[in-house]
Design a protein around this motif. Structure first.
Motif, PDB file in Angstrom:
ATOM      1  N   ILE A   1      -4.542 -41.171  26.113  1.00  0.00           N
ATOM      2  CA  ILE A   1      -3.296 -40.181  26.049  1.00  0.00           C
ATOM      3  C   ILE A   1      -1.821 -40.788  26.146  1.00  0.00           C
ATOM      4  O   ILE A   1      -1.935 -41.741  26.921  1.00  0.00           O
ATOM      5  CB  ILE A   1      -3.597 -39.188  27.095  1.00  0.00           C
ATOM      6  CG1 ILE A   1      -4.729 -38.488  27.059  1.00  0.00           C
ATOM      7  CG2 ILE A   1      -2.377 -38.169  27.260  1.00  0.00           C
ATOM      8  CD1 ILE A   1      -5.075 -37.379  28.145  1.00  0.00           C
TER       9      ILE A   1
ATOM     10  N   ASN B   1       7.822 -41.405  24.106  1.00  0.00           N
ATOM     11  CA  ASN B   1       8.934 -42.276  23.939  1.00  0.00           C
ATOM     12  C   ASN B   1       8.660 -43.516  23.133  1.00  0.00           C
ATOM     13  O   ASN B   1       9.431 -43.932  22.644  1.00  0.00           O
ATOM     14  CB  ASN B   1       9.254 -42.482  25.451  1.00  0.00           C
ATOM     15  CG  ASN B   1       8.401 -43.293  26.453  1.00  0.00           C
ATOM     16  OD1 ASN B   1       6.956 -43.179  25.969  1.00  0.00           O
ATOM     17  ND2 ASN B   1       8.806 -43.786  27.369  1.00  0.00           N
TER      18      ASN B   1
ATOM     19  N   LYS C   1      -4.903 -39.116  22.005  1.00  0.00           N
ATOM     20  CA  LYS C   1      -4.142 -37.493  21.933  1.00  0.00           C
ATOM     21  C   LYS C   1      -2.504 -38.300  22.083  1.00  0.00           C
ATOM     22  O   LYS C   1      -2.090 -38.305  23.003  1.00  0.00           O
ATOM     23  CB  LYS C   1      -4.663 -36.822  23.166  1.00  0.00           C
ATOM     24  CG  LYS C   1      -3.976 -35.330  22.799  1.00  0.00           C
ATOM     25  CD  LYS C   1      -3.753 -34.786  24.248  1.00  0.00           C
ATOM     26  CE  LYS C   1      -2.465 -34.992  24.553  1.00  0.00           C
ATOM     27  NZ  LYS C   1      -0.928 -34.818  23.977  1.00  0.00           N
TER      28      LYS C   1
ATOM     29  N   ASP D   1      -1.216 -30.085  22.822  1.00  0.00           N
ATOM     30  CA  ASP D   1      -0.412 -29.968  24.051  1.00  0.00           C
ATOM     31  C   ASP D   1      -0.988 -30.472  25.045  1.00  0.00           C
ATOM     32  O   ASP D   1      -2.554 -30.721  25.237  1.00  0.00           O
ATOM     33  CB  ASP D   1      -0.053 -28.442  24.338  1.00  0.00           C
ATOM     34  CG  ASP D   1      -1.131 -27.670  24.794  1.00  0.00           C
ATOM     35  OD1 ASP D   1      -2.038 -27.459  23.950  1.00  0.00           O
ATOM     36  OD2 ASP D   1      -1.162 -27.335  25.920  1.00  0.00           O
ATOM     37  N   GLY D   2      -0.262 -31.122  26.098  1.00  0.00           N
ATOM     38  CA  GLY D   2      -1.057 -31.679  27.620  1.00  0.00           C
ATOM     39  C   GLY D   2      -1.950 -30.840  28.236  1.00  0.00           C
ATOM     40  O   GLY D   2      -3.241 -30.945  28.592  1.00  0.00           O
ATOM     41  N   ALA D   3      -1.382 -29.374  28.621  1.00  0.00           N
ATOM     42  CA  ALA D   3      -2.349 -28.700  29.578  1.00  0.00           C
ATOM     43  C   ALA D   3      -3.686 -28.211  28.754  1.00  0.00           C
ATOM     44  O   ALA D   3      -4.523 -27.965  29.476  1.00  0.00           O
ATOM     45  CB  ALA D   3      -1.188 -27.341  29.539  1.00  0.00           C
TER      46      ALA D   3
ATOM     47  N   VAL E   1      -9.639 -34.997  29.050  1.00  0.00           N
ATOM     48  CA  VAL E   1      -9.810 -35.802  30.503  1.00  0.00           C
ATOM     49  C   VAL E   1     -11.064 -35.162  31.098  1.00  0.00           C
ATOM     50  O   VAL E   1     -11.744 -35.744  31.698  1.00  0.00           O
ATOM     51  CB  VAL E   1      -8.612 -35.560  31.281  1.00  0.00           C
ATOM     52  CG1 VAL E   1      -8.838 -35.959  32.590  1.00  0.00           C
ATOM     53  CG2 VAL E   1      -7.434 -36.161  30.582  1.00  0.00           C
TER      54      VAL E   1
ATOM     55  N   THR F   1      -1.134 -42.784  29.438  1.00  0.00           N
ATOM     56  CA  THR F   1       0.198 -43.108  29.969  1.00  0.00           C
ATOM     57  C   THR F   1       1.105 -41.786  29.842  1.00  0.00           C
ATOM     58  O   THR F   1       1.203 -41.148  29.023  1.00  0.00           O
ATOM     59  CB  THR F   1       0.792 -44.280  28.948  1.00  0.00           C
ATOM     60  OG1 THR F   1       0.079 -45.214  29.079  1.00  0.00           O
ATOM     61  CG2 THR F   1       2.362 -44.529  29.100  1.00  0.00           C
ATOM     62  N   GLY F   2       2.031 -41.830  30.864  1.00  0.00           N
ATOM     63  CA  GLY F   2       2.973 -40.576  31.274  1.00  0.00           C
ATOM     64  C   GLY F   2       3.487 -40.516  32.431  1.00  0.00           C
ATOM     65  O   GLY F   2       3.519 -41.644  33.231  1.00  0.00           O
TER      66      GLY F   2
ATOM     67  N   THR G   1       1.866 -35.907  36.155  1.00  0.00           N
ATOM     68  CA  THR G   1       0.723 -35.686  35.342  1.00  0.00           C
ATOM     69  C   THR G   1      -0.611 -36.485  35.594  1.00  0.00           C
ATOM     70  O   THR G   1      -1.806 -36.266  35.308  1.00  0.00           O
ATOM     71  CB  THR G   1       1.293 -35.828  33.481  1.00  0.00           C
ATOM     72  OG1 THR G   1       2.193 -35.040  33.361  1.00  0.00           O
ATOM     73  CG2 THR G   1      -0.136 -35.359  32.807  1.00  0.00           C
TER      74      THR G   1
ATOM     75  N   GLU H   1      -2.774 -35.214  38.114  1.00  0.00           N
ATOM     76  CA  GLU H   1      -3.612 -34.222  37.207  1.00  0.00           C
ATOM     77  C   GLU H   1      -4.729 -34.968  36.571  1.00  0.00           C
ATOM     78  O   GLU H   1      -5.806 -34.569  36.685  1.00  0.00           O
ATOM     79  CB  GLU H   1      -2.987 -33.230  36.268  1.00  0.00           C
ATOM     80  CG  GLU H   1      -1.938 -32.474  36.856  1.00  0.00           C
ATOM     81  CD  GLU H   1      -2.429 -31.208  38.036  1.00  0.00           C
ATOM     82  OE1 GLU H   1      -3.336 -30.778  37.564  1.00  0.00           O
ATOM     83  OE2 GLU H   1      -1.907 -31.281  38.969  1.00  0.00           O
ATOM     84  N   VAL H   2      -4.392 -35.746  36.123  1.00  0.00           N
ATOM     85  CA  VAL H   2      -5.368 -36.655  35.217  1.00  0.00           C
ATOM     86  C   VAL H   2      -6.444 -37.282  36.117  1.00  0.00           C
ATOM     87  O   VAL H   2      -7.807 -37.176  36.135  1.00  0.00           O
ATOM     88  CB  VAL H   2      -4.791 -37.558  34.389  1.00  0.00           C
ATOM     89  CG1 VAL H   2      -5.748 -38.815  33.853  1.00  0.00           C
ATOM     90  CG2 VAL H   2      -4.024 -36.995  33.341  1.00  0.00           C
TER      91      VAL H   2
ATOM     92  N   CYS I   1       9.865 -46.173  30.486  1.00  0.00           N
ATOM     93  CA  CYS I   1       9.339 -46.268  31.879  1.00  0.00           C
ATOM     94  C   CYS I   1       9.960 -47.557  32.508  1.00  0.00           C
ATOM     95  O   CYS I   1      10.177 -47.366  33.600  1.00  0.00           O
ATOM     96  CB  CYS I   1       7.917 -46.354  31.457  1.00  0.00           C
ATOM     97  SG  CYS I   1       7.196 -47.599  30.693  1.00  0.00           S
TER      98      CYS I   1
ATOM     99  N   PHE J   1       0.953 -55.833  32.188  1.00  0.00           N
ATOM    100  CA  PHE J   1       1.841 -54.856  32.383  1.00  0.00           C
ATOM    101  C   PHE J   1       1.452 -53.698  33.036  1.00  0.00           C
ATOM    102  O   PHE J   1       0.548 -53.090  32.574  1.00  0.00           O
ATOM    103  CB  PHE J   1       2.719 -54.428  31.068  1.00  0.00           C
ATOM    104  CG  PHE J   1       3.807 -53.684  31.138  1.00  0.00           C
ATOM    105  CD1 PHE J   1       4.929 -54.033  31.473  1.00  0.00           C
ATOM    106  CD2 PHE J   1       3.523 -52.227  31.157  1.00  0.00           C
ATOM    107  CE1 PHE J   1       6.170 -53.242  31.583  1.00  0.00           C
ATOM    108  CE2 PHE J   1       4.726 -51.373  31.434  1.00  0.00           C
ATOM    109  CZ  PHE J   1       5.900 -51.833  31.550  1.00  0.00           C
TER     110      PHE J   1
END
Ligand code: NAD
Length: 492
Positions: free
Chosen positions: A153, A157, A180, A212-214, A221, A232-233, A237, A240-241, A289, A452
């Motif tokens: 996911i 950016n 995603k 969408d994520g939700a 997931v 990555t986010g 979130t 939640e993941v 980030c 990284f």
């Protein structure tokens, strides 16, 4: 690509099992943030499409892809990198228009995506087992097997570079992927899926399910047939993941937010430190980030630094992302701009002084001028939370202990940069800063081969490096009895 919003003829919005087709999810208007115009309308993924993509990935693993050796995986990754090079101008144009970032920056990102694929192509064959020392009539060795189907996911950016950074180690290790992208920025990832198929990755190895994520992200997931999630986010979130992935004990890696410091000592070369610090916050309009958004400057050079920094920031070229001279493009959306501006307003209400920027320009798009806030209270939200916009704060400090206390006093730990003319100070500071990457007299943050990732709530796991492959393999131990049957331990 169709640019119609007609729900009866939207563009293809998913790539599943080697086929680019319309998804069965919501009709999405993919926007061009710099103009506020629609780029394309496409029907994105539904949860049924996610299920189909996971099934396609599993099928690929159980088929030819599961029998493809490391040398051939390497060859395919090299071919994908070359395909990106061949399509570089088209990809850069697509990404620049969809994300609003300057074309000059995005051209570099396209090259970086190809370089990441080449790095993992080069190390694919390094995934090897070993013989284990147990002796006697026992022989033991370890196999390093692909972890399986990977749900990956990525945010809006850096859609292409993040997608490449996810795909490359997974494919090098022999996994199959369901990627995603963010609902707002699916275009380059869909193109990447097509290119992967075109260069010979079998159908089902790379699937792309924007949504969408939700709903779509969360479904991926929690999916019982997904073995690993790489996310990555934002940190919120990520929580939640991690929680959702726990339900099926998935392997998880998290690349999350940051609030990174840039630290300028009195002995630094300001000719270097000023433009590099400007770049470190304002590239990608601060939507990065690793943005060094908190700048700490030793008191002796503080005023000189601020003067030069504000002068340089004030003459940055903000505007059309497709103009090669543009240095700052549009933010991703007006909604996001409101959020960024809210941080500035709240800092002002708390008494912080805004040196430049800090106003919402009129006109189309979601532009925001580079903004400098002087010496805000360290406890303020603008100092502690991720603004994700072109907003720098500059705070004076006395000595190493003083700046280390402030620099480390956030919940994030992704990146830090130190500017100093003292050769001993850089390594000393690097050992004391709580960050996954520390640059000394060097603003750039990621290179293929250099791990990284984050400390603290910036996540865990490392990308871009050999260590990343470990996240995509399971270790299987094999133990063989090599002596005579009558002397076997089970007959003893
Ligand atoms: P976000 O967390 O809102 O969304 C990121 C991705 O997660 C999107 O694809 C979104 O659709 C998906 N998503 C949202 N909710 C989900 C859920 N419940 N389950 C599964 N997926 C879900 O982040 P954002 O605002 O789009 O991106 C910016 C954030 O990403 C910033 O915090 C930034 O620092 C971080 N980031 C980190 C790195 C890194 O390498 N550490 C790199 C780039 C961006």
């Amino acid at each position: 690509m169709s640019s119609t919003a007609d729900p009866d003829s939207p563009s293809a919005g998913v790539f599943i099992g080697g086929e680019l087709r319309s998804g069965s999810g919501a009709l999405q208007h993919i926007m061009e943030p710099a103009t506020g115009e629609q780029l394309v309308a496409m029907r994105l993924a539904s949860v049924d499409d996610v299920d189909a993509a996971v099934a396609a990935a599993r099928g690929a693993l159980e088929g030819r892809w599961g029998r493809t050796g490391a040398v051939d995986r390497s060859r395919l990754l090299h071919a994908l990198a070359s395909a990106i090079d061949d399509d570089a101008a088209g990809l850069a144009n697509l990404e620049s228009r969809n994300v609003g970032k300057p074309i000059s920056a995005v051209e570099g990102e396209v090259k970086a995506a190809a370089a990441t694929l080449r790095y993992f192509a080069s190390v694919a064959a390094s995934v090897e087992g070993r013989a284990n020392p147990i002796g006697g009539s026992l022989l033991s060795y370890t196999l390093r097997e692909p972890v399986g189907v990977c749900g990956q996911i990525v945010p809006w950016n850096y859609p292409l570079t993040m997608a490449a950074a996810k795909l490359a180690p997974a494919l090098a290790a022999g996994c199959a992927v369901v990627l995603k992208p963010d609902v707002a920025t699916p275009l380059s990832a869909l193109r990447l899926g097509e290119l992967a198929h075109a260069v010979g990755f079998p159908a089902g190895v790379v699937n792309v399910v924007p949504g969408d994520g939700a709903n779509i992200g969360a479904h991926l997931v929690a999916h019982p047939d997904v073995d690993k999630v790489s996310f990555t986010g934002s940190t919120a979130t990520g929580v939640e993941v991690m929680r959702s992935a726990a339900g099926t004990i998935k392997r998880v890696s998290l690349e999350l937010g940051g609030k990174s410091p840039g630290i300028v000592f009195g002995d630094a070369d300001l000719e270097e430190a000023v433009p590099a610090s400007v770049w470190s916050i304002y590239s990608a309009a601060g939507q990065s980030c690793e943005a060094r958004s908190r700048i700490f400057v030793q008191r002796a050079v503080h005023d000189a630094f601020v003067e030069r920094f504000v002068e340089r920031a004030g003459r940055m070229r903000v505007g059309d992302p497709l103009d090669p001279e543009t240095e700052i493009g549009s933010l991703i959306s007006r909604q996001h701009r409101e959020r960024v501006h809210g941080f500035v307003e709240s800092a002002q209400a708390e008494g912080a002084h805004v040196h430049c920027g800090g106003t919402v320009p009129s006109g189309a798009g979601a532009f925001y001028e580079p903004t400098v806030i002087a010496d805000p209270d360290h406890a303020l939200s603008v100092e502690q939370d991720e603004v994700f916009g072109p907003v720098a704060t500059i705070i004076p400090f006395d000595d190493e202990a003083d700046v280390l206390r402030m620099a480390n006093d956030v919940r994030y730990g992704l990146m830090a940069t130190v500017w100093t003319g003292n050769p001993a100070r850089g390594p000393r500071m690097a050992s004391r800063l709580k960050a996954g990457t520390v640059g000394v007299n060097m603003p750039y943050t990621s290179f293929p081969g250099v791990p990284f990732g984050g400390y603290k709530q910036s996540g865990f796991g490392r990308e871009f490096a050999l260590a990343t492959l470990d996240d995509y393999v399971e270790t299987k131990s094999v133990i063989l009895w090599t002596g005579s049957r009558s002397a076997s331990p089970i007959n003893a």
